[in-house]
Design a protein around this motif. Sequence first.
Motif, PDB file in Angstrom:
ATOM      1  N   ILE A   1       4.798  10.849  -4.791  1.00  0.00           N
ATOM      2  CA  ILE A   1       3.677  10.543  -3.897  1.00  0.00           C
ATOM      3  C   ILE A   1       2.351  10.885  -4.577  1.00  0.00           C
ATOM      4  O   ILE A   1       1.358  10.179  -4.405  1.00  0.00           O
ATOM      5  CB  ILE A   1       3.833  11.295  -2.561  1.00  0.00           C
ATOM      6  CG1 ILE A   1       5.076  10.807  -1.826  1.00  0.00           C
ATOM      7  CG2 ILE A   1       2.602  11.149  -1.685  1.00  0.00           C
ATOM      8  CD1 ILE A   1       5.103   9.325  -1.543  1.00  0.00           C
ATOM      9  N   ALA A   2       2.325  11.988  -5.347  1.00  0.00           N
ATOM     10  CA  ALA A   2       1.092  12.386  -6.048  1.00  0.00           C
ATOM     11  C   ALA A   2       0.620  11.286  -6.992  1.00  0.00           C
ATOM     12  O   ALA A   2      -0.578  11.095  -7.174  1.00  0.00           O
ATOM     13  CB  ALA A   2       1.310  13.685  -6.814  1.00  0.00           C
ATOM     14  N   TYR A   3       1.562  10.568  -7.594  1.00  0.00           N
ATOM     15  CA  TYR A   3       1.163   9.467  -8.472  1.00  0.00           C
ATOM     16  C   TYR A   3       0.356   8.434  -7.694  1.00  0.00           C
ATOM     17  O   TYR A   3      -0.682   7.954  -8.155  1.00  0.00           O
ATOM     18  CB  TYR A   3       2.381   8.796  -9.110  1.00  0.00           C
ATOM     19  CG  TYR A   3       2.003   7.510  -9.799  1.00  0.00           C
ATOM     20  CD1 TYR A   3       1.386   7.530 -11.040  1.00  0.00           C
ATOM     21  CD2 TYR A   3       2.213   6.278  -9.189  1.00  0.00           C
ATOM     22  CE1 TYR A   3       1.002   6.362 -11.664  1.00  0.00           C
ATOM     23  CE2 TYR A   3       1.830   5.104  -9.807  1.00  0.00           C
ATOM     24  CZ  TYR A   3       1.228   5.145 -11.037  1.00  0.00           C
ATOM     25  OH  TYR A   3       0.838   3.987 -11.640  1.00  0.00           O
ATOM     26  N   PHE A   4       0.794   8.100  -6.506  1.00  0.00           N
ATOM     27  CA  PHE A   4       0.091   7.087  -5.728  1.00  0.00           C
ATOM     28  C   PHE A   4      -1.220   7.611  -5.169  1.00  0.00           C
ATOM     29  O   PHE A   4      -2.139   6.842  -4.935  1.00  0.00           O
ATOM     30  CB  PHE A   4       0.990   6.563  -4.610  1.00  0.00           C
ATOM     31  CG  PHE A   4       2.145   5.766  -5.135  1.00  0.00           C
ATOM     32  CD1 PHE A   4       1.953   4.496  -5.629  1.00  0.00           C
ATOM     33  CD2 PHE A   4       3.416   6.300  -5.171  1.00  0.00           C
ATOM     34  CE1 PHE A   4       3.001   3.759  -6.143  1.00  0.00           C
ATOM     35  CE2 PHE A   4       4.476   5.575  -5.671  1.00  0.00           C
ATOM     36  CZ  PHE A   4       4.262   4.308  -6.160  1.00  0.00           C
ATOM     37  N   ASP A   5      -1.317   8.926  -4.968  1.00  0.00           N
ATOM     38  CA  ASP A   5      -2.576   9.515  -4.507  1.00  0.00           C
ATOM     39  C   ASP A   5      -3.608   9.563  -5.626  1.00  0.00           C
ATOM     40  O   ASP A   5      -4.755   9.192  -5.452  1.00  0.00           O
ATOM     41  CB  ASP A   5      -2.353  10.942  -3.997  1.00  0.00           C
ATOM     42  CG  ASP A   5      -1.775  10.960  -2.595  1.00  0.00           C
ATOM     43  OD1 ASP A   5      -1.861   9.930  -1.904  1.00  0.00           O
ATOM     44  OD2 ASP A   5      -1.235  12.007  -2.201  1.00  0.00           O
ATOM     45  N   ASN A   6      -3.190  10.042  -6.793  1.00  0.00           N
ATOM     46  CA  ASN A   6      -4.139  10.322  -7.868  1.00  0.00           C
ATOM     47  C   ASN A   6      -3.963   9.460  -9.109  1.00  0.00           C
ATOM     48  O   ASN A   6      -4.744   9.559 -10.043  1.00  0.00           O
ATOM     49  CB  ASN A   6      -4.007  11.793  -8.303  1.00  0.00           C
ATOM     50  CG  ASN A   6      -4.143  12.735  -7.145  1.00  0.00           C
ATOM     51  OD1 ASN A   6      -4.992  12.547  -6.300  1.00  0.00           O
ATOM     52  ND2 ASN A   6      -3.301  13.743  -7.100  1.00  0.00           N
ATOM     53  N   ARG A   7      -2.884   8.677  -9.171  1.00  0.00           N
ATOM     54  CA  ARG A   7      -2.541   7.871 -10.336  1.00  0.00           C
ATOM     55  C   ARG A   7      -2.344   8.747 -11.573  1.00  0.00           C
ATOM     56  O   ARG A   7      -2.716   8.395 -12.677  1.00  0.00           O
ATOM     57  CB  ARG A   7      -3.581   6.800 -10.615  1.00  0.00           C
ATOM     58  CG  ARG A   7      -3.724   5.781  -9.520  1.00  0.00           C
ATOM     59  CD  ARG A   7      -2.523   4.881  -9.490  1.00  0.00           C
ATOM     60  NE  ARG A   7      -2.756   3.790  -8.544  1.00  0.00           N
ATOM     61  CZ  ARG A   7      -1.811   3.235  -7.843  1.00  0.00           C
ATOM     62  NH1 ARG A   7      -0.581   3.634  -7.975  1.00  0.00           N
ATOM     63  NH2 ARG A   7      -2.064   2.265  -7.003  1.00  0.00           N
TER      64      ARG A   7
ATOM     65  N   ASP B   1       7.413  14.801  -3.784  1.00  0.00           N
ATOM     66  CA  ASP B   1       5.993  15.174  -3.803  1.00  0.00           C
ATOM     67  C   ASP B   1       5.295  14.658  -5.058  1.00  0.00           C
ATOM     68  O   ASP B   1       4.155  14.178  -4.992  1.00  0.00           O
ATOM     69  CB  ASP B   1       5.835  16.691  -3.716  1.00  0.00           C
ATOM     70  CG  ASP B   1       6.248  17.244  -2.364  1.00  0.00           C
ATOM     71  OD1 ASP B   1       6.235  16.475  -1.382  1.00  0.00           O
ATOM     72  OD2 ASP B   1       6.586  18.440  -2.295  1.00  0.00           O
TER      73      ASP B   1
ATOM     74  N   ASN C   1       0.827  -1.188   0.000  1.00  0.00           N
ATOM     75  CA  ASN C   1       0.000   0.000   0.000  1.00  0.00           C
ATOM     76  C   ASN C   1       0.879   1.261   0.000  1.00  0.00           C
ATOM     77  O   ASN C   1       2.096   1.193   0.038  1.00  0.00           O
ATOM     78  CB  ASN C   1      -0.976  -0.006   1.173  1.00  0.00           C
ATOM     79  CG  ASN C   1      -0.320   0.171   2.523  1.00  0.00           C
ATOM     80  OD1 ASN C   1       0.867   0.444   2.610  1.00  0.00           O
ATOM     81  ND2 ASN C   1      -1.080   0.010   3.570  1.00  0.00           N
ATOM     82  N   TRP C   2       0.255   2.376   0.002  1.00  0.00           N
ATOM     83  CA  TRP C   2       0.889   3.688  -0.122  1.00  0.00           C
ATOM     84  C   TRP C   2       1.882   3.945   0.999  1.00  0.00           C
ATOM     85  O   TRP C   2       3.019   4.331   0.767  1.00  0.00           O
ATOM     86  CB  TRP C   2      -0.251   4.694  -0.127  1.00  0.00           C
ATOM     87  CG  TRP C   2       0.072   6.129  -0.246  1.00  0.00           C
ATOM     88  CD1 TRP C   2      -0.032   6.855  -1.380  1.00  0.00           C
ATOM     89  CD2 TRP C   2       0.477   7.024   0.769  1.00  0.00           C
ATOM     90  NE1 TRP C   2       0.297   8.155  -1.120  1.00  0.00           N
ATOM     91  CE2 TRP C   2       0.613   8.290   0.201  1.00  0.00           C
ATOM     92  CE3 TRP C   2       0.754   6.898   2.119  1.00  0.00           C
ATOM     93  CZ2 TRP C   2       0.997   9.403   0.915  1.00  0.00           C
ATOM     94  CZ3 TRP C   2       1.142   8.008   2.837  1.00  0.00           C
ATOM     95  CH2 TRP C   2       1.267   9.231   2.232  1.00  0.00           C
TER      96      TRP C   2
END
Length: 80
Positions: A35-41, A32, A1-2
């Motif tokens: 991490i944004a990739y994993f938040d929003n793909r 940042d 997971n993230w």
Amino acid sequence: NWLRGLLRIGIWQKRAKQYFPDTVKTITNWFDEIIAYFDNRTKSGLVEGINNKLKLIKRSAYGFINFENYKNRCLLSWAF
């Protein structure tokens, strides 16, 4: 997971710092966005493709007299 991935990257960075300092620095600078990739793909592939095409046009446009010619060439490449 993230969260687990975040922890593993941190552990890897500590171990890799002495062997790959430039890579660790790059990952830290872009953390940042990673991490944004994993938040929003979200991916930057489309933007990278556009930038690559613009650079190619710029290289082939060496000698254009003004910016208007460059702009028209860029717009034409997307129109067709």
